[in-house]
Design an enzyme around this catalytic site. Structure first.
Site, PDB file in Angstrom:
ATOM      1  N   GLY A   1      -5.671  -3.283 -13.766  1.00  5.52           N
ATOM      2  CA  GLY A   1      -7.021  -2.740 -13.872  1.00  5.52           C
ATOM      3  C   GLY A   1      -8.005  -3.829 -14.236  1.00  5.52           C
ATOM      4  O   GLY A   1      -8.054  -4.262 -15.379  1.00  5.52           O
ATOM      5  N   GLY A   2      -8.751  -4.290 -13.263  1.00  4.46           N
ATOM      6  CA  GLY A   2      -9.839  -5.218 -13.536  1.00  4.46           C
ATOM      7  C   GLY A   2      -9.429  -6.643 -13.834  1.00  4.46           C
ATOM      8  O   GLY A   2     -10.262  -7.444 -14.266  1.00  4.46           O
TER       9      GLY A   2
ATOM     10  N   THR B   1      -8.591  -5.543  -7.050  1.00  4.52           N
ATOM     11  CA  THR B   1      -9.945  -5.807  -6.565  1.00  4.52           C
ATOM     12  C   THR B   1     -10.333  -7.284  -6.580  1.00  4.52           C
ATOM     13  O   THR B   1     -11.091  -7.738  -5.721  1.00  4.52           O
ATOM     14  CB  THR B   1     -10.922  -4.976  -7.414  1.00  4.52           C
ATOM     15  OG1 THR B   1     -10.511  -3.607  -7.330  1.00  4.52           O
ATOM     16  CG2 THR B   1     -12.334  -5.095  -6.924  1.00  4.52           C
TER      17      THR B   1
ATOM     18  N   LYS C   1       0.856  -1.191   0.000  1.00  3.29           N
ATOM     19  CA  LYS C   1       0.000   0.000   0.000  1.00  3.29           C
ATOM     20  C   LYS C   1       0.889   1.237   0.000  1.00  3.29           C
ATOM     21  O   LYS C   1       1.910   1.288   0.690  1.00  3.29           O
ATOM     22  CB  LYS C   1      -0.873  -0.023   1.265  1.00  3.29           C
ATOM     23  CG  LYS C   1      -1.634   1.261   1.574  1.00  3.29           C
ATOM     24  CD  LYS C   1      -2.935   1.371   0.830  1.00  3.29           C
ATOM     25  CE  LYS C   1      -3.665   2.675   1.125  1.00  3.29           C
ATOM     26  NZ  LYS C   1      -4.759   2.907   0.165  1.00  3.29           N
TER      27      LYS C   1
ATOM     28  N   CYS D   1      -1.484  10.839  -7.288  1.00  2.00           N
ATOM     29  CA  CYS D   1      -1.864  11.528  -6.062  1.00  2.00           C
ATOM     30  C   CYS D   1      -1.908  13.035  -6.332  1.00  2.00           C
ATOM     31  O   CYS D   1      -1.114  13.541  -7.115  1.00  2.00           O
ATOM     32  CB  CYS D   1      -0.767  11.200  -5.055  1.00  2.00           C
ATOM     33  SG  CYS D   1      -1.292  11.271  -3.383  1.00  2.00           S
TER      34      CYS D   1
ATOM     35  N   ASN E   1     -13.511   3.172  -4.521  1.00  2.00           N
ATOM     36  CA  ASN E   1     -12.946   3.387  -3.191  1.00  2.00           C
ATOM     37  C   ASN E   1     -12.470   4.804  -3.045  1.00  2.00           C
ATOM     38  O   ASN E   1     -12.021   5.443  -4.002  1.00  2.00           O
ATOM     39  CB  ASN E   1     -11.806   2.395  -2.902  1.00  2.00           C
ATOM     40  CG  ASN E   1     -10.448   2.906  -3.343  1.00  2.00           C
ATOM     41  OD1 ASN E   1      -9.822   3.740  -2.673  1.00  2.00           O
ATOM     42  ND2 ASN E   1      -9.988   2.440  -4.505  1.00  2.00           N
ATOM     43  N   ALA E   2     -12.634   5.295  -1.838  1.00  2.00           N
ATOM     44  CA  ALA E   2     -12.002   6.558  -1.473  1.00  2.00           C
ATOM     45  C   ALA E   2     -11.402   6.328  -0.090  1.00  2.00           C
ATOM     46  O   ALA E   2     -11.821   6.906   0.900  1.00  2.00           O
ATOM     47  CB  ALA E   2     -13.000   7.711  -1.477  1.00  2.00           C
TER      48      ALA E   2
HETATM   49  C1  LIG Z   1      -9.230  -0.319  -1.821  1.00  2.00           C
HETATM   50  C2  LIG Z   1      -8.175   0.128  -2.787  1.00  2.00           C
HETATM   51  C3  LIG Z   1      -7.080   0.845  -2.343  1.00  2.00           C
HETATM   52  C4  LIG Z   1      -6.098   1.266  -3.221  1.00  2.00           C
HETATM   53  N1  LIG Z   1      -5.018   1.946  -2.768  1.00  2.00           N
HETATM   54  C5  LIG Z   1      -4.018   2.283  -3.634  1.00  2.00           C
HETATM   55  C6  LIG Z   1      -2.838   2.909  -3.180  1.00  2.00           C
HETATM   56  O1  LIG Z   1      -2.655   3.152  -1.992  1.00  2.00           O
HETATM   57  N2  LIG Z   1      -1.893   3.243  -4.092  1.00  2.00           N
HETATM   58  C7  LIG Z   1      -2.042   2.973  -5.430  1.00  2.00           C
HETATM   59  O2  LIG Z   1      -1.145   3.266  -6.207  1.00  2.00           O
HETATM   60  N3  LIG Z   1      -3.156   2.366  -5.885  1.00  2.00           N
HETATM   61  C8  LIG Z   1      -4.136   2.026  -5.017  1.00  2.00           C
HETATM   62  N4  LIG Z   1      -5.259   1.398  -5.487  1.00  2.00           N
HETATM   63  C9  LIG Z   1      -5.390   1.120  -6.925  1.00  2.00           C
HETATM   64  C10 LIG Z   1      -4.954  -0.304  -7.257  1.00  2.00           C
HETATM   65  O3  LIG Z   1      -3.608  -0.492  -6.952  1.00  2.00           O
HETATM   66  C11 LIG Z   1      -5.189  -0.596  -8.741  1.00  2.00           C
HETATM   67  O4  LIG Z   1      -4.387   0.284  -9.501  1.00  2.00           O
HETATM   68  C12 LIG Z   1      -6.635  -0.405  -9.161  1.00  2.00           C
HETATM   69  O5  LIG Z   1      -7.489  -0.869  -8.140  1.00  2.00           O
HETATM   70  C13 LIG Z   1      -6.975  -1.111 -10.462  1.00  2.00           C
HETATM   71  O6  LIG Z   1      -6.753  -2.488 -10.383  1.00  2.00           O
HETATM   72  P1  LIG Z   1      -7.900  -3.555 -10.006  1.00  2.00           P
HETATM   73  O7  LIG Z   1      -9.061  -3.270 -10.904  1.00  2.00           O
HETATM   74  O8  LIG Z   1      -7.265  -4.881 -10.237  1.00  2.00           O
HETATM   75  O9  LIG Z   1      -8.253  -3.322  -8.584  1.00  2.00           O
HETATM   76  C14 LIG Z   1      -6.241   0.970  -4.598  1.00  2.00           C
HETATM   77  C15 LIG Z   1      -7.345   0.257  -5.047  1.00  2.00           C
HETATM   78  C16 LIG Z   1      -8.308  -0.163  -4.168  1.00  2.00           C
HETATM   79  C17 LIG Z   1      -9.468  -0.942  -4.692  1.00  2.00           C
END
Ligand SMILES: Cc1cc2nc3c(=O)[nH]c(=O)nc-3n(C[C@H](O)[C@H](O)[C@H](O)COP(=O)(O)O)c2cc1C
Ligand SMILES: Cc1cc2nc3c(=O)[nH]c(=O)nc-3n(C[C@H](O)[C@H](O)[C@H](O)COP(=O)(O)OP(=O)(O)OC[C@H]3O[C@@H](n4cnc5c(N)ncnc54)[C@H](O)[C@@H]3O)c2cc1C
Ligand SMILES: Cc1cc2nc3c(=O)[nH]c(=O)nc-3n(C[C@H](O)[C@H](O)[C@H](O)COP(=O)(O)OP(=O)(O)OC[C@H]3O[C@@H](n4cnc5c(N)ncnc54)[C@H](O)[C@@H]3O)c2cc1C
Ligand SMILES: Cc1cc2nc3c(=O)[nH]c(=O)nc-3n(C[C@H](O)[C@H](O)[C@H](O)COP(=O)(O)O)c2cc1C
Ligand code: FES
Ligand code: FES
Lengths: 312, 280, 312, 280
Positions: C245-246, C268, C48, C132, C72-73
């Site tokens: 992504g996804g 995710t 993270k 960010c 998410n936020a």
């Molecule tokens: C709950 C959550 C927290 C995340 N926190 C971060 C983070 O701290 N830093 C970051 O670069 N991306 C963060 N992401 C983005 C993920 O690393 C990823 O780029 C994004 O979710 C797309 O991939 P996915 O569809 O496989 O989840 C977060 C995503 C989620 C769902």
């Protein structure tokens, strides 16, 4: 208990009043749907984008499906302005619903000329599809940047007295600046938004699943993006916003209205269920009755507790 | 969540009954046929059963495990019977959508949209009909057999397959009085080279007024060629990726040669049936 | 028949060789997952994002679901650099899998300082989360524009000798220009991409479904966007691209590899099935066996017939 | 589509068996209880049945018509029996996920992840237990009754409801030897003002060593107050929106007062059970 006889579904888009806030999205609607339900129930009719000359559109396959949506690379097959004037306009003029004509072009001059030429009796409003590649800006769509948006909308504004709607793209990094530029240049409303650029690959053949390689995502998958942009644009601008992207249920319609949209366009959902727009109108009225809401004004922009945070 | 009325009646154009409509059908059976194919029989409302051979439906396929077919899938009408309220599709499992269809069990319900497109025509001067098709294409041509019998036409059906036992719909064609010729890859009888003299012999006997075909582009080229040489017209049912199935989206265009121009037509609306001579 | 004993899943990210191309996405992985499967099966461990000081993160609710995905936020709750060095680094150093540390900051100086301070023994690579908000650019994320991307990556490059990965955002209108800027400034790899800005509203309460109003979409809904960007970036740049992504199935992994990704991150999907990454590794090996493919090089960038059209 | 092996065994950390795991369970029954609630009984593998009262599972809810719950939904363990291979959840229909649960029929299978989180503790000096809860909160506290009986503790359960007949789990508590007091809104017996003297009377008799509660913030404040005045500890099970359920995403944090500091803890990992005194 309020007088529910007076439930009023009408939606105001600037000077224009639509009898309800539900209309089709450009490219997902045609006279063919008239075989399925009475198209005069709709708030407006929005036609597939036309361009000035005749054009073939993209190679097939032109569509593929994805999780909760689809990607299309139809392109803009167009029979040109003459066909529109002589064949399409007379057909659509028979309906009572207002006619919105979507236009596009690859250059400022061509766009301006088309705008002037489609400003015909029987046309209620013009929707400028400025998500189309602009040859004078390296093929980037006009709506990718505030400056090109400002320029094209300014040009179109001088060519027509009809209400002018600018249809934005979600592919820009500056949606609010683009929306403001369109407003300043004289757009009467914003349509938010067009499709999101995406791609899909067939793993067995290792080929893109679209003839055009990339295409525009639509359907429920893009709803949160279009809703976010609708919210951003409605807060930033005074002209009305028409929400568009992934709308297929009453809940979706209400989300967009609450976020600040005055009306909505329904696209891909019609491919899953051709009668969906007629159903949404009836469901919206049913919901207003149950909630004892007599005017959409009580819903539009009624989002609560939205002191926006910074997203990181 | 929000209040959503379960049924809302949709206004239909004055005086016009909808040409196609959505309907929820009940599955009567869904059983394998010939190894590669499955026959789906539905209990369907009358309103969607004014069908013509060659038309199709757009099926909202249920999601199989781990997949989510979003768009409807086009499927030719294999059989329909308005009085019995029956609608049949014959399909081959290809991907997510047809995998989803395969999960349907008796008494499940699912949503279909149709009938769509323009079916086969059968003008009065087409008395001796020859049908040539292969694989799942035979599903599309199957309802022609009944139409031919009803109109008292003579039908010869050339059914092509990889192996003789894989030839589809043979019994069905025979039951409607067609003469059936099975050709196959194992003995080489299915190649255009082998088929051509067979068909030409029939033509010579005056046994062929028109062709019907579907599917294979090799068969198409052969029939175009034969048709041109002998002045025999015909129709072909074509396929293309679709989204709306109604004519709105222009996803499903194909090119056609009309005179010396190449034009584009929508398979879902102007088709799926087109003149053999114009197909490309 | 090839010698299938030699099936090689290893993925090369510049000078670094990972034993397989599957790794977690930042923010969707923690030591808690070690209770579920042996984390040393993974190609790498990506933590993270950490920031320099301690921070609380965003108000709740921090997540909501959408069609085929979530928003998410979370924000970046962070215990700061000291906690990382003293508590987290020793824990992660016990594993054999390479450790990738994700960092972020709101200003160039703070980012540079953090980059220097996390360049510690036990850290294999640094992933710069440049999605960010950058306070020095009106709160726009560094990765929204090529110039700010160039500047931050240049700064970070001078601070560390470790491999430096730049994680891009899909919210920009100029993904290719941003990718090229990161490459020119010395990034060793690109992670493509982060979450897409979206929104969801609860219709009954008329409130945003996230405490922060807007948030980042992830999951299958954004896959076509991330895949498109991966394809665009892999074509435009020489440095390796890590797709993200996804991704949740073997088919998804293969799509990204075929589009040109050297490796992928899974986010995710782990929330739906905590063991998914271990399963994907086994499935990838199984697929290569069936296809008689002995090296990922036969798959990576193997897309066919992709003379890209112009999308309109 | 691509070849996907159906089962792949996942390596588990050396010497450590997974604390939680995913499992496909078979539905035994899924029936309404008390109008607002439903009891879901599953046939579950042994591996996931080393549960503690207060722990929860993350359920991958099936999609109800027209909706698609993407994230898993957290649900407290209502009952579990390792030897019988039984796992039970008591739930109230709230939205898409629980609507999806309601569609489950006997012999359907679906996927659960657990057990998760930290359960209730029951130290040796907590001999006389008082449980105070309302609504679906009683589901969360239900398995405490069996634990109390097994450990020979005395349990008083105050079950609060809108109407007397809506009080949950009364028979269940009684079957494990608990004394049950039903309070409700109709006669006003469920207000904190009415409850307080009732509980204080028990405290005065030395009948309360610890409290357990769940759900209502009004009850929480009353118990915090009573606990502080009388030096009685206790535990509360809390809720928060979740994504991963495992501790990875930090979605589910809540604030707690620890000494004079306010700290954040993850409900899914440090909780869902926390000291009553620290909850906010
Ligand atoms: C709950 C959550 C927290 C995340 N926190 C971060 C983070 O701290 N830093 C970051 O670069 N991306 C963060 N992401 C983005 C993920 O690393 C990823 O780029 C994004 O979710 C797309 O991939 P996915 O569809 O496989 O989840 C977060 C995503 C989620 C769902
Ligand atoms: C008018 C018409 C009639 C048809 N009749 C039959 C029939 O009777 N029996 C039968 O088995 N098949 C028939 N097909 C083909 C059938 O539509 C496809 O096999 C089916 O859509 C495949 O879907 P899938 O999800 O299983 O496969 P996938 O390959 O995963 O499908 C991916 C996408 O491609 C589209 N697609 C794939 N193959 C075709 C195709 N051949 N034609 C058009 N779109 C395709 C799908 O609709 C879907 O959108 C017909 C096609 C058309 C156009
Ligand atoms: C540890 C824990 C144990 C629980 N035990 C039970 C139980 O035994 N029985 C029961 O009926 N309910 C219980 N809940 C509440 C239950 O999780 C929610 O009612 C359920 O998630 C609602 O999902 P939905 O899709 O039906 O509703 P929606 O309101 O549509 O849910 C939307 C989103 O909000 C989340 N959400 C909604 N309500 C809650 C809530 N109260 N807590 C956490 N997330 C929520 C959902 O998980 C989903 O992500 C528990 C919650 C937690 C955190
Ligand atoms: C097949 C198809 C064709 C489209 N053609 C056009 C078009 O010609 N002009 C235009 O402005 N938008 C076009 N769009 C975009 C839609 O109008 C709409 O903005 C987008 O699909 C998002 O809405 P939806 O998710 O409800 O479909 C098209 C969309 C689809 C799916
Ligand atoms: S499928 Fe839409 S026009 Fe044919
Ligand atoms: S739900 Fe992810 S940390 Fe608790």
């Amino acid at each position: 208990m309020k007088d529910l006889q007076t439930i009023d579904l009408s939606a105001r888009i600037g000077a224009l009043t639509l009898k309800n806030p539900i209309m089709p999205a450009s490219g997902t609607f045609s006279e063919d749907l008239a075989d399925v339900f009475d198209l005069d129930v709709l708030g407006a009719h929005v036609l597939k984008t036309i361009m000035h000359g005749t054009r073939a559109g993209n190679p097939t396959p032109r569509v593929c499906d994805i999780q909760s949506g689809m990607i299309n690379a139809i392109g803009i097959p167009s029979k040109g302005i003459d066909y529109f004037r002589d064949e399409m306009l007379p057909y659509w003029s028979e309906f009572k619903a207002p006619l919105v004509v979507s236009i596009s072009a690859h250059s400022y001059d061509e766009f301006a000329r088309l705008c002037r030429e489609v400003s015909l009796p029987g046309v209620t409003a013009i929707e400028a599809n400025i998500s189309c590649p602009n040859i004078e800006a390296d093929g980037n769509a006009f709506a990718m940047r505030p400056d090109t948006t400002q320029e094209i909308v300014t040009r179109l504004r001088t060519e027509t007295d009809l209400p002018l709607w600018a249809k934005l793209t979600p592919n820009t990094g500056e949606p609010v600046e683009v929306a403001r530029a369109a407003e300043e240049a004289g757009a009467d409303a914003l349509v938010v938004a067009n499709t999101m650029l995406g791609m899909s690959i067939d793993v067995d053949s290792r080929r893109p699943r679209l003839g055009n390689v990339m295409g525009g995502m639509s359907g429920p998958a893009i709803k949160p993006i279009a809703l976010r942009m609708t919210y951003q644009c409605a807060r930033a601008c005074d002209i009305p916003v028409i929400g568009c992207g992934g709308i297929s249920t009453l809940n979706d319609v209400l989300e967009f209205l609450i976020a600040g949209a005055q009306a909505v366009q329904v696209g891909t959902a019609t491919f899953q269920s051709p009668t969906v727009m007629a159903r949404l109108i009836a469901e919206l009225e049913g919901w207003m009755t149950t909630q004892e809401i007599t005017s959409l004004e009580e819903v539009i922009g009624s989002i609560e507790g939205s002191e926006a945070g910074v997203f990181e | 969540m929000t209040y959503i009325p379960t049924t809302v009646s949709v206004p239909v154009p004055q005086g016009l009954r909808p040409r196609c409509s959505e309907a929820t059908c009940r599955v009567v059976s869904n059983t394998p046929v010939n190894g590669e194919y499955r026959l789906l029989t539905l209990d369907a409302p009358e309103a969607i059963l004014d069908c013509q051979p060659g038309q199709f439906f757009q099926l909202l396929c249920p999601a199989p495990e781990g997949e989510n077919p979003f768009l409807r899938r086009p499927m030719s009408i294999y059989g329909y019977d308005k009085s019995a309220g029956r609608l049949e599709f014959l399909y081959k499992i290809a991907g997510a959508g047809t995998r989803g269809l395969a999960t349907l069990r008796p008494d499940d319900t699912f949503n279909v949209l149709g009938p769509l497109g323009q079916g086969f025509s059968m003008p009065d001067d087409w008395q001796n009909l020859m049908l040539v098709a292969r694989g799942v294409g035979l599903a599309t041509l199957a309802p022609l057999a009944r139409m031919a019998q009803e109109r008292g036409r003579k039908l010869t059906a050339i059914c092509s397959a990889r192996r003789p036992e894989l030839a589809m719909s043979v019994e069905l064609f025979e039951s409607y009085g067609a003469e059936v010729i099975v050709v196959h890859d194992e003995d080489g009888s299915s190649t255009p080279e082998a088929l051509r003299p067979l068909i030409e012999a029939r033509i010579a006997k005056g046994d062929v007024d028109a062709f019907y075909t579907c599917g294979s582009s090799r068969l198409l080229r052969m029939l175009q060629d034969l048709g041109e040489s002998h002045g025999i017209p015909g129709e072909i049912a074509m396929e293309q990726q679709m989204a709306c199935g109604l004519g709105m989206c222009q996803a499903c265009v194909r090119s056609f040669r009309v005179g010396d121009r190449i034009i584009q037509r929508r398979v879902c609306r102007e088709g799926p049936v087109f003149p053999i001579s114009e197909a490309m």
